[in-house]
Design a protein around this motif. Sequence first.
Motif, PDB file in Angstrom:
ATOM      1  N   ALA A 176     -42.748  35.873  -9.560  1.00  0.00           N
ATOM      2  CA  ALA A 176     -44.030  34.514  -9.732  1.00  0.00           C
ATOM      3  C   ALA A 176     -43.569  33.973  -8.113  1.00  0.00           C
ATOM      4  CB  ALA A 176     -42.957  33.762 -10.665  1.00  0.00           C
ATOM      5  N   ALA A 177     -42.582  34.428  -7.628  1.00  0.00           N
ATOM      6  CA  ALA A 177     -42.175  33.415  -6.410  1.00  0.00           C
ATOM      7  C   ALA A 177     -42.513  34.295  -5.432  1.00  0.00           C
ATOM      8  CB  ALA A 177     -41.737  31.652  -6.555  1.00  0.00           C
ATOM      9  N   PHE A 178     -42.287  33.995  -3.743  1.00  0.00           N
ATOM     10  CA  PHE A 178     -41.407  34.774  -2.695  1.00  0.00           C
ATOM     11  C   PHE A 178     -40.345  33.795  -1.803  1.00  0.00           C
ATOM     12  CE2 PHE A 178     -41.360  36.524   1.814  1.00  0.00           C
ATOM     13  CZ  PHE A 178     -40.679  37.902   0.911  1.00  0.00           C
ATOM     14  N   ASP A 179     -39.610  33.969  -1.584  1.00  0.00           N
ATOM     15  CA  ASP A 179     -38.691  32.413  -0.255  1.00  0.00           C
ATOM     16  C   ASP A 179     -38.339  33.678   1.079  1.00  0.00           C
ATOM     17  OD1 ASP A 179     -36.818  34.125  -0.955  1.00  0.00           O
ATOM     18  OD2 ASP A 179     -35.839  32.528  -1.980  1.00  0.00           O
ATOM     19  N   GLY A 180     -39.059  35.269   0.935  1.00  0.00           N
ATOM     20  CA  GLY A 180     -38.618  35.629   2.541  1.00  0.00           C
ATOM     21  C   GLY A 180     -36.976  36.357   2.463  1.00  0.00           C
ATOM     22  N   SER A 181     -36.227  36.257   1.530  1.00  0.00           N
ATOM     23  CA  SER A 181     -34.564  36.604   1.086  1.00  0.00           C
ATOM     24  C   SER A 181     -35.103  37.744   0.694  1.00  0.00           C
ATOM     25  CB  SER A 181     -34.100  35.679   0.369  1.00  0.00           C
ATOM     26  OG  SER A 181     -34.625  36.201  -0.989  1.00  0.00           O
ATOM     27  N   ARG A 182     -33.547  38.771   0.875  1.00  0.00           N
ATOM     28  CA  ARG A 182     -33.636  40.175   1.134  1.00  0.00           C
ATOM     29  C   ARG A 182     -33.765  40.013  -0.690  1.00  0.00           C
ATOM     30  NH1 ARG A 182     -29.079  39.606   5.105  1.00  0.00           N
ATOM     31  NH2 ARG A 182     -30.135  40.774   6.491  1.00  0.00           N
TER      32      ARG A 182
END
Length: 416
Positions: free
Chosen positions: A268-274
């Motif tokens: 649903a979302a993407f924050d660049g974390s592992r």
Amino acid sequence: MAYTDVDRERWVAEDPAQKRADRDDFARDRARLVHSAALRRLAGKTQVLGAGHDDFVRNRLTHSLEVAQIGREFGAALGCNADVVDTASLAHDLGHPPFGHNGEIELDRICADIGGFEGNAQTLRVLTRLEPKRCHADGRPAGLNLTRASLDAATKYPWRRGGGPEPTPKFGAYDDDLPVFEWIRVGAVPHARCFEAEVMDWSDDVAYSVHDLEDAIASDWLDPRALRSGTEMRSVLEVAGASYAPDQDPAALAAALERILATGAIPAAFDGSRNALAALKDMTSRIIGRFVLAVELATRERHGPGPLSRYDANLVVPDETRAECAVLKAVANQFVMTAHDQMALKEQQRELLGDLVQHISAAPEVRLDVPFRADFVAAGDDAARLRVIVDQVASLTDARAVLLHSLWAGATGSRP
């Protein structure tokens, strides 16, 4: 028609004792391709975003490796020789020029009067002429000298320009390469792809539709929340219908998008974390598995459980699965390939390739690489000489194309 001795014949006859000693010619085809310079150069060629754009996105080589991984397992499950599908998958993009399909458009414009340029026809040329491995008895180059079955499996569009079963800009052989093309197609159904080529082509569609989505999200070109926005996706569905699935109505494409979202595979979302990157990897695995399994089951339902190869069967892609794949292709098209800043870059890239052809034409004796220089000398007319120049330009990586352009702009004949 299953695999036979004739499928293992090569364009150049090899020592009979050596052929008897080879336990598997198809495995040797794969080895020849893996060790080719043409395959290595794909590491420096654009897939969707330019090579070197960042440390995550695919280039043509990583894409080809991923197609081969999908195709090898998929083909083996259907009874194909895994090495034949693997070879075709690794080879399918060898003819693509710098800057991906954008470069292909420019070279086709340049070659309009000599039979055009098409990446798939150029692949045949690389495999059977340009990549150095074997020569005919009279000294003419014979490329990698792969078996007939491997070359046929690498042929997505088994016809010459304008000779397809329906109007299409795609084709698989230039007129200059018809002798080897006709040899490859001995015993083949006109216009029909062999089963292994169909497996390779679907593996290619699956790989780039899913991986382009992954790259777009990971590189911040696409916020996954947009996939759940009716406003944002309206234009995507229009592109899907116009460019990738013209036979599907808008309702079918909208339903395809809803089915993909309903799987829960797309985050649903993407924050660049592992954790977010791991979720993207899970997404690709799940959607690839969905697309491959649907086609495997449909093909088995039609053709039964036995081994399938050559012209014994056709791959069956359900309309619903094809629509889902088309929607994912359209997502990458809308959010990456036709983004405003990408369009400006594409124009610059086309101008650069046009300039390179002019620069080489001004001093071919010093600006052509040695193998192409010999081809140029042997060419019988202006059309053949232009084809040689385009062969060299098509072989370049993105970075070398840019380097040569910078060195030759304003120069009078020097060569690095």
